[in-house]
Write a protein that holds these residues in place. Structure first.
Motif, PDB file in Angstrom:
ATOM      1  N   TRP A 183      11.197   4.155   8.138  1.00 10.74           N
ATOM      2  CA  TRP A 183      11.184   4.719   6.792  1.00 10.74           C
ATOM      3  C   TRP A 183      10.049   4.040   6.042  1.00 10.74           C
ATOM      4  N   ILE A 184       9.255   4.824   5.323  1.00 10.67           N
ATOM      5  CA  ILE A 184       8.114   4.283   4.574  1.00 10.67           C
ATOM      6  C   ILE A 184       8.181   4.774   3.131  1.00 10.67           C
ATOM      7  N   TYR A 185       7.908   3.877   2.188  1.00 11.73           N
ATOM      8  CA  TYR A 185       7.834   4.221   0.769  1.00 11.73           C
ATOM      9  C   TYR A 185       6.530   3.645   0.229  1.00 11.73           C
ATOM     10  N   VAL A 186       5.710   4.475  -0.408  1.00 14.28           N
ATOM     11  CA  VAL A 186       4.408   4.029  -0.916  1.00 14.28           C
ATOM     12  C   VAL A 186       4.589   3.401  -2.300  1.00 14.28           C
ATOM     13  N   LEU A 187       4.275   2.106  -2.399  1.00 13.45           N
ATOM     14  CA  LEU A 187       4.363   1.385  -3.675  1.00 13.45           C
ATOM     15  C   LEU A 187       3.115   1.607  -4.526  1.00 13.45           C
ATOM     16  N   SER A 188       1.947   1.557  -3.888  1.00 10.88           N
ATOM     17  CA  SER A 188       0.695   1.773  -4.621  1.00 10.88           C
ATOM     18  C   SER A 188      -0.383   2.212  -3.638  1.00 10.88           C
ATOM     19  N   GLY A 189      -1.357   2.930  -4.165  1.00  5.08           N
ATOM     20  CA  GLY A 189      -2.456   3.416  -3.343  1.00  5.08           C
ATOM     21  C   GLY A 189      -2.123   4.748  -2.674  1.00  5.08           C
ATOM     22  N   ARG A 190      -2.988   5.130  -1.736  1.00  3.33           N
ATOM     23  CA  ARG A 190      -2.802   6.379  -1.003  1.00  3.33           C
ATOM     24  C   ARG A 190      -2.735   6.057   0.482  1.00  3.33           C
ATOM     25  N   LEU A 191      -1.660   6.488   1.103  1.00  2.00           N
ATOM     26  CA  LEU A 191      -1.405   6.205   2.514  1.00  2.00           C
ATOM     27  C   LEU A 191      -1.694   7.438   3.355  1.00  2.00           C
ATOM     28  N   ARG A 192      -2.388   7.221   4.454  1.00  2.00           N
ATOM     29  CA  ARG A 192      -2.599   8.301   5.409  1.00  2.00           C
ATOM     30  C   ARG A 192      -1.607   8.098   6.552  1.00  2.00           C
ATOM     31  N   LEU A 193      -0.808   9.136   6.825  1.00  2.00           N
ATOM     32  CA  LEU A 193       0.177   9.103   7.904  1.00  2.00           C
ATOM     33  C   LEU A 193      -0.191  10.167   8.925  1.00  2.00           C
ATOM     34  N   VAL A 194      -0.450   9.731  10.141  1.00  2.00           N
ATOM     35  CA  VAL A 194      -0.700  10.652  11.247  1.00  2.00           C
ATOM     36  C   VAL A 194       0.552  10.610  12.114  1.00  2.00           C
ATOM     37  N   LEU A 195       1.209  11.756  12.240  1.00  2.00           N
ATOM     38  CA  LEU A 195       2.461  11.858  12.986  1.00  2.00           C
ATOM     39  C   LEU A 195       2.398  13.113  13.839  1.00  2.00           C
ATOM     40  N   GLY A 196       2.223  12.929  15.145  1.00  2.00           N
ATOM     41  CA  GLY A 196       2.067  14.080  16.020  1.00  2.00           C
ATOM     42  C   GLY A 196       0.868  14.890  15.579  1.00  2.00           C
ATOM     43  N   GLU A 197       1.062  16.194  15.311  1.00  2.00           N
ATOM     44  CA  GLU A 197      -0.041  17.058  14.866  1.00  2.00           C
ATOM     45  C   GLU A 197      -0.241  17.024  13.348  1.00  2.00           C
ATOM     46  N   HIS A 198       0.604  16.277  12.633  1.00  2.00           N
ATOM     47  CA  HIS A 198       0.494  16.190  11.168  1.00  2.00           C
ATOM     48  C   HIS A 198      -0.456  15.077  10.748  1.00  2.00           C
ATOM     49  N   ASP A 199      -1.258  15.351   9.724  1.00  2.00           N
ATOM     50  CA  ASP A 199      -2.151  14.367   9.128  1.00  2.00           C
ATOM     51  C   ASP A 199      -1.905  14.471   7.627  1.00  2.00           C
ATOM     52  N   ILE A 200      -1.149  13.527   7.072  1.00  2.00           N
ATOM     53  CA  ILE A 200      -0.610  13.647   5.715  1.00  2.00           C
ATOM     54  C   ILE A 200      -1.155  12.529   4.825  1.00  2.00           C
ATOM     55  N   ILE A 201      -1.485  12.862   3.588  1.00  2.00           N
ATOM     56  CA  ILE A 201      -1.857  11.862   2.582  1.00  2.00           C
ATOM     57  C   ILE A 201      -0.664  11.718   1.643  1.00  2.00           C
ATOM     58  N   MET A 202      -0.187  10.493   1.483  1.00  2.00           N
ATOM     59  CA  MET A 202       0.977  10.219   0.625  1.00  2.00           C
ATOM     60  C   MET A 202       0.539   9.351  -0.553  1.00  2.00           C
ATOM     61  N   GLY A 203       1.039   9.685  -1.749  1.00  2.00           N
ATOM     62  CA  GLY A 203       0.723   8.921  -2.952  1.00  2.00           C
ATOM     63  C   GLY A 203       1.863   8.009  -3.355  1.00  2.00           C
ATOM     64  N   THR A 204       1.628   7.243  -4.400  1.00  2.00           N
ATOM     65  CA  THR A 204       2.632   6.318  -4.931  1.00  2.00           C
ATOM     66  C   THR A 204       3.939   7.049  -5.210  1.00  2.00           C
ATOM     67  N   ALA A 237      -9.974   4.970   0.486  1.00  2.00           N
ATOM     68  CA  ALA A 237     -10.293   4.927  -0.940  1.00  2.00           C
ATOM     69  C   ALA A 237      -9.849   3.621  -1.602  1.00  2.00           C
ATOM     70  N   GLY A 238      -9.027   2.830  -0.906  1.00  2.00           N
ATOM     71  CA  GLY A 238      -8.538   1.578  -1.481  1.00  2.00           C
ATOM     72  C   GLY A 238      -7.374   1.047  -0.662  1.00  2.00           C
ATOM     73  N   ALA A 239      -6.927  -0.153  -1.038  1.00  2.00           N
ATOM     74  CA  ALA A 239      -5.798  -0.771  -0.341  1.00  2.00           C
ATOM     75  C   ALA A 239      -4.510  -0.001  -0.646  1.00  2.00           C
ATOM     76  N   VAL A 240      -3.531  -0.169   0.224  1.00  2.00           N
ATOM     77  CA  VAL A 240      -2.234   0.505   0.083  1.00  2.00           C
ATOM     78  C   VAL A 240      -1.130  -0.534   0.236  1.00  2.00           C
ATOM     79  N   GLU A 241      -0.086  -0.415  -0.588  1.00  2.00           N
ATOM     80  CA  GLU A 241       1.104  -1.246  -0.424  1.00  2.00           C
ATOM     81  C   GLU A 241       2.290  -0.323  -0.171  1.00  2.00           C
ATOM     82  N   ILE A 242       3.078  -0.673   0.868  1.00  2.00           N
ATOM     83  CA  ILE A 242       4.238   0.150   1.198  1.00  2.00           C
ATOM     84  C   ILE A 242       5.451  -0.730   1.443  1.00  2.00           C
TER      85      ILE A 242
END
Length: 197
Positions: free
Chosen positions: A129-150, A169-174
């Motif tokens: 389980w992942i929760y984005v605290l700050s920044g923008r996270l890129r998640l590659v999962l199988g055929e999905h390529d997702i950008i997640m925000g705070t 674009a910058g550091a990410v905290e999760i």
């Protein structure tokens, strides 16, 4: 020691304390029974630990013995609840454990630098389980390529090829929780607009 174990330990110490205080006051069970209105058999079972102590029983006994309540009942000591912040660095990522227990799931705060942006998908058993605290996270999962925000969260089976890191674009905290295969997050909140029945 867990809170439940500390409470159980505190309760187990009441019986011998009652007996010790009564004997120190040179009172028999019959005399204490007469002073409290509690039967001698109940007092005997209480002192031998065969009966759970309750306020209904303890308050008149403490009054009859003429001792402070905390001489009979010592509240369990509350341990320092803080989790030691023993952070480790691996491949530029800072991993800080947020749980002290050794079992699963394990919780972590993870800081990912902006330079960690090249996907290297991998697989292993478990569930994350992942929760984005700050920044923008890129998640590659199988055929999905997702950008997640705070404030966004994701959960996935780690047997699927996956990778997560910075968008560049910058550091990410999760916050990350990892558990055994088959464990799923349990959401108790109702969806917006759902009526409680």
């Amino acid at each position: 020691m867990s809170t439940a174990q500390r409470i159980e330990t505190a309760l187990s110490q009441i019986a011998p304390r009652l007996r010790r205080i009564r004997q120190k006051k040179d009172l028999t069970l019959a005399e204490l029974s007469k002073a409290t209105g509690i039967s001698t058999s109940t007092l005997s079972r209480l002192e031998s630990g065969q009966r759970k102590p309750s306020l209904e029983l303890l308050l008149p006994i403490v009054a009859a013995l003429g001792v402070p309540f905390d001489e009979v009942v010592t509240p369990p000591r509350i341990e320092d609840p803080r989790v030691l912040q023993n952070s480790t660095r691996t491949d530029g990522r800072t991993l800080t454990p947020l749980s002290v227990h050794q079992g699963e799931p394990q919780a972590f705060k993870m800081s990912i630098p902006a330079t960690d942006r090249d996907p290297e998908p991998r697989t292993h058993s478990g569930y994350e389980w992942i929760y984005v605290l700050s920044g923008r996270l890129r998640l590659v999962l199988g055929e999905h390529d997702i950008i997640m925000g705070t404030g966004e969260a994701a959960e996935f089976d780690t047997r699927n090829p996956h990778w997560f890191g910075s968008t560049g674009a910058g550091a990410v905290e999760i916050l990350s929780m990892f558990g055994k295969q088959g464990e799923r997050i349990h959401v108790r909140a109702r969806p917006p607009g759902e009526v409680r029945r």
